[in-house]
Design a protein around this motif. Structure first.
Motif, PDB file in Angstrom:
ATOM      1  N   PHE A  90      52.703  43.134  19.811  1.00 24.69           N
ATOM      2  CA  PHE A  90      51.560  42.739  19.696  1.00 24.69           C
ATOM      3  C   PHE A  90      50.399  43.658  20.783  1.00 24.69           C
ATOM      4  O   PHE A  90      49.426  44.026  20.490  1.00 24.69           O
ATOM      5  CB  PHE A  90      51.258  41.129  20.089  1.00 24.69           C
ATOM      6  CG  PHE A  90      51.327  40.421  19.011  1.00 24.69           C
ATOM      7  CD1 PHE A  90      52.641  40.473  18.157  1.00 24.69           C
ATOM      8  CD2 PHE A  90      50.478  39.466  18.820  1.00 24.69           C
ATOM      9  CE1 PHE A  90      52.681  39.611  17.216  1.00 24.69           C
ATOM     10  CE2 PHE A  90      50.478  38.481  17.749  1.00 24.69           C
ATOM     11  CZ  PHE A  90      51.635  38.478  16.951  1.00 24.69           C
ATOM     12  N   ILE A  91      51.122  44.178  21.856  1.00 26.07           N
ATOM     13  CA  ILE A  91      50.426  44.957  22.631  1.00 26.07           C
ATOM     14  C   ILE A  91      50.145  46.200  21.963  1.00 26.07           C
ATOM     15  O   ILE A  91      49.081  46.882  21.995  1.00 26.07           O
ATOM     16  CB  ILE A  91      50.877  45.123  24.061  1.00 26.07           C
ATOM     17  CG1 ILE A  91      50.975  43.950  24.780  1.00 26.07           C
ATOM     18  CG2 ILE A  91      50.305  46.314  24.899  1.00 26.07           C
ATOM     19  CD1 ILE A  91      51.912  43.994  26.143  1.00 26.07           C
ATOM     20  N   SER A  92      51.291  46.799  21.440  1.00 29.29           N
ATOM     21  CA  SER A  92      51.322  48.241  20.798  1.00 29.29           C
ATOM     22  C   SER A  92      50.044  48.138  19.709  1.00 29.29           C
ATOM     23  O   SER A  92      49.286  49.152  19.413  1.00 29.29           O
ATOM     24  CB  SER A  92      52.493  48.573  20.048  1.00 29.29           C
ATOM     25  OG  SER A  92      53.452  48.694  21.123  1.00 29.29           O
ATOM     26  N   ALA A  93      49.997  46.676  18.721  1.00 26.49           N
ATOM     27  CA  ALA A  93      49.151  46.616  17.761  1.00 26.49           C
ATOM     28  C   ALA A  93      47.705  46.499  18.241  1.00 26.49           C
ATOM     29  O   ALA A  93      46.792  46.467  17.544  1.00 26.49           O
ATOM     30  CB  ALA A  93      49.593  45.500  17.127  1.00 26.49           C
ATOM     31  N   GLY A  94      47.522  46.304  19.745  1.00 27.03           N
ATOM     32  CA  GLY A  94      46.292  45.936  20.268  1.00 27.03           C
ATOM     33  C   GLY A  94      45.959  44.636  19.932  1.00 27.03           C
ATOM     34  O   GLY A  94      44.667  44.300  20.062  1.00 27.03           O
ATOM     35  N   LEU A  95      46.539  43.863  19.519  1.00 26.87           N
ATOM     36  CA  LEU A  95      46.246  42.227  19.333  1.00 26.87           C
ATOM     37  C   LEU A  95      46.218  41.606  20.736  1.00 26.87           C
ATOM     38  O   LEU A  95      45.531  40.576  20.720  1.00 26.87           O
ATOM     39  CB  LEU A  95      47.166  41.794  18.567  1.00 26.87           C
ATOM     40  CG  LEU A  95      47.326  42.061  16.892  1.00 26.87           C
ATOM     41  CD1 LEU A  95      48.619  41.527  16.388  1.00 26.87           C
ATOM     42  CD2 LEU A  95      46.187  41.452  16.296  1.00 26.87           C
TER      43      LEU A  95
END
Lengths: 602, 81
Positions: A90-95
């Motif tokens: 989720f962090i990698s996806a910017g969520l």
């Protein structure tokens, strides 16, 4: 090399198993336990995977909320690994932000301590193998069902069954072990002992990649008096540090944000471990006092270990949680974004394997990367029209743009494709195909739509490449009629690109819906206007047959650019948010409706 | 948060909204979008009254007819969808 190492380890294990049946029992217990953890994670992924994502999206708006999310979810699922993988994704996806992710992992550290309580409180006192067998039977039956949820429940039951069975085997192994050998002889006192056993705890957890498995091993060994209480505490500290290996390994395929998260996890656990080692005596006093206060027997070292495990994680949170913002600043300074050289090949910005773990993160990164590709394609299409991308977004009148940019602007489209499109496009398609194979039918539908949007975007580029040759030729032609016709194509496409940019930039849904329909109507008008004009020019001999052929072809290319880009914009807009998809789709005009309207309006 | 809203949010998080409820929600969203489009229509109509440039008038007229068509589509969806 890796294979040789694996073979040697296996051969060594096989040899030791022939020497000691007890060791075989303990090792098989660990293996069964680890397999149980794997099944449990699989079960949670398929059974409440969607729920977990929705919870994470909604209930982590602040760092404090994230902390509680981490505590609760890890307590329920008994897997900090799953939570850390989910957070990285989720962090990698910017969520979610890095700070939110740090909150979650701090909470997960505390949540995972409930595992020690369950093992020490229930696992050792009840004959859990009795419960394992029916769970395995019912779980296996459920696993063979076609329905995803039943399969998920099956995995959960089988996972729990194997966990229980693994614990029972380890318990039995250590019970038998103590009748033959007393390894407490190897116990080590003082700081040296703490450091050595912390190191052993780290290594054991890194090898097994599960702090739970290490804790079970420690607690069962402690309950069988095979290790001393002090050494068991040090092993528990080590297991807490070793567990960060999951996030570190997971971050290898993640972007910078994911890496920052993994380092934050490591830093937190290292600092908590340091605090626990330095203040070991006060901790022991605190554990003893609390244990007698809550009714834990003085010689119930397994439960006291669980208490210690909870305390040192809790104190770690109390001391380090207020410094989350500073930690984020430090990590941002350590991991600076990579600055790209202008002439360097452009590459994907958002896609990474960690996003493939969950449908929402996969969908988000795919959407972002498509918009990245789109911006690159718009830049080159603008140049193919002998204008700049900044002209499209400028507030200048379209007539004025065409008037000012009246010279042909040569750009090597093939070189641009190699540098700024090919790699990204290839990776997007590969990512989308990988994601399609992983998730449910419902998620697949959105992924296919985004993949198709990419195909449309690249088709628009190809058409612009074909159109560029004549565009360059006729923009500088002495025949004002053909020049005017090409300027007309330019104006239409600039207007189209401008509307597209507005759609991507607006937050107002009704505006986007109106503009999308307008794009479709405008696209349908291309042929009508072009045919009228072409007939007139040929009839009046204002252009020769070569010019007429070029104009006919390029009008078709312009139509292709407009229609492919419109299709892409619609696909991206409609499939941006699952919950709004149907409503958005219902109001946008279809090609037939747009065509009818285009023929009606003058 | 009211009890009804709480239950709705919980159902949404758990992903257990029944199909008819999802349809109801979609219709609700379409109604909101339609009312926004209606407002958009009125404001464009007003703009048209004050616009003197012929090209811009044509563009406004086109937008108005598109919205009209969209509203018709929306109504059809609400009645038959």
């Amino acid at each position: 090399m890796k294979r040789i190492g694996l073979f040697l380890v296996m051969a060594l294990l096989a040899y030791t198993f022939t020497l000691s049946h007890t060791l075989l029992l303990i090792c098989s217990g660990i293996a069964i336990f680890l397999f149980g953890m794997f099944c449990l994670e699989e079960g949670f992924r398929s059974f409440i995977g969607g729920l977990l994502e929705r919870l994470l999206e909604r209930m982590t708006s602040t760092v404090t909320k994230s902390l509680f999310f981490g505590i609760i979810t890890t307590s329920i699922m008994q897997s900090s690994s799953l939570i850390s993988i989910l957070s990285i994704s989720f962090i990698s996806a910017g969520l979610i932000s890095l700070a939110q992710g740090i909150g979650i992992i701090f909470g997960a550290n505390l949540g995972t301590t409930t595992g020690a309580w369950l093992i020490a409180g229930l696992g050792l006192k009840v004959d859990i193998a009795t419960y394992a067998m029916p769970m395995l039977v019912f779980g296996t039956i459920m696993m063979f069902q076609n329905e995803k949820k039943s399969k998920g429940i099956g995995y959960l039951l089988v996972g729990l069954g194997f966990l229980f069975l693994g614990i029972a085997y380890m318990k039995e192994g250590f019970e038998t072990f103590k009748t033959h050998i007393d390894i407490t002889h190897y116990a080590m006192q003082g700081l040296k002992g703490v450091l050595l056993f912390t190191f052993i705890g780290i290594v054991a957890t890194v090898v097994m990649q599960s702090s739970h498995a290490t804790l079970v091993l420690i607690i069962t060994a402690l309950a069988s008096f095979q290790i001393t209480y002090e050494n068991a505490l040090a092993l528990a500290i080590g297991s807490n540090v070793g567990t960060t290996i999951t996030a570190l390994l997971g971050s290898l395929t993640a972007n910078n944000e994911g890496k920052k998260f993994a380092v934050a996890h490591l830093l937190f656990n290292l600092l908590s471990a340091l605090i626990a080692i330095i203040f070991m005596q006060p901790f022991l006093y605190l554990v003893d006092t609390t244990a007698s206060w809550i009714g834990i027997m003085n010689d119930d070292y397994a439960l006291k270990l669980a208490l210690f495990h909870t305390f040192f994680n809790l104190i770690g949170i109390v001391l380090l949680f207020p410094w989350t913002t500073q930690l984020v600043i430090l990590l941002n300074a350590l991991f600076r974004p990579y600055e790209k050289d202008l002439h360097q090949k452009d590459d994907v910005l958002y896609l990474d394997e960690s996003a493939l773990d969950f449908p929402l993160s996969a969908h988000t990164v795919l959407m972002k990367e498509t918009k990245h590709l789109y911006q690159n394609v718009i830049e080159i299409i603008a140049q193919a029209l002998s204008i700049h991308k900044s002209d499209v977004t400028s507030g200048m009148e379209i007539d004025e743009i065409v008037h000012q940019r009246n010279k042909a602007l040569f750009v090597d489209m093939d070189a641009y494709y190699e540098r700024n499109i090919k790699e990204i496009y290839g990776k997007i398609i590969t990512f989308a195909i990988s994601a399609q194979g992983k998730f449910s039918q419902e998620n697949m539908y959105d992924l296919v739509a985004i993949k198709n949007a990419n195909i449309c975007i690249v088709e628009a580029f190809k058409a612009s490449k074909h159109m560029q040759k004549n565009m360059l030729k006729y923009l500088e032609s002495s025949n004002s009629d053909i020049k005017n016709e090409y300027n007309h194509i330019r104006k239409n496409l600039i207007s189209h690109l401008r509307t597209m940019q507005l759609i991507f930039n607006t937050d107002e849904e009704d505006v986007a819906i109106l503009l999308l329909s307008k794009l479709h109507v405008d696209t349908q008008k291309y042929d009508i206007a072009a045919n009228k004009s072409l007939d007139n020019l040929i009839r009046t001999n204002k252009i020769n047959y070569t010019m007429a052929t070029s104009l006919m072809n390029d009008t078709t290319y312009a139509y292709t650019i407009a229609s492919e880009l419109s299709k892409a914009a619609q696909l991206l807009f409609v499939h941006e948010k699952k919950e709004l998809k149907e409503g958005r789709e219902a109001l946008i005009l279809t090609e037939t409706e747009a065509s009818a309207l285009a023929h009606e309006t003058p | 948060m009211s009890q009804k809203k709480f239950i709705h949010t919980l159902k949404e998080i758990l992903g257990i909204s029944p199909e008819h409820e999802e349809k109801k929600q979609t219709k609700e969203e379409i109604k909101i979008l339609m009312s926004k489009l209606e407002q958009q229509y009125l404001s464009l109509k007003e703009k048209l009254q004050h616009e003197e440039d012929a090209t811009k008038r044509e563009a406004l007229k086109e937008s108005l007819s598109i919205i009209k068509e969209q509203l018709k589509k929306g109504k059809d969806f609400l009645h038959h969808g």
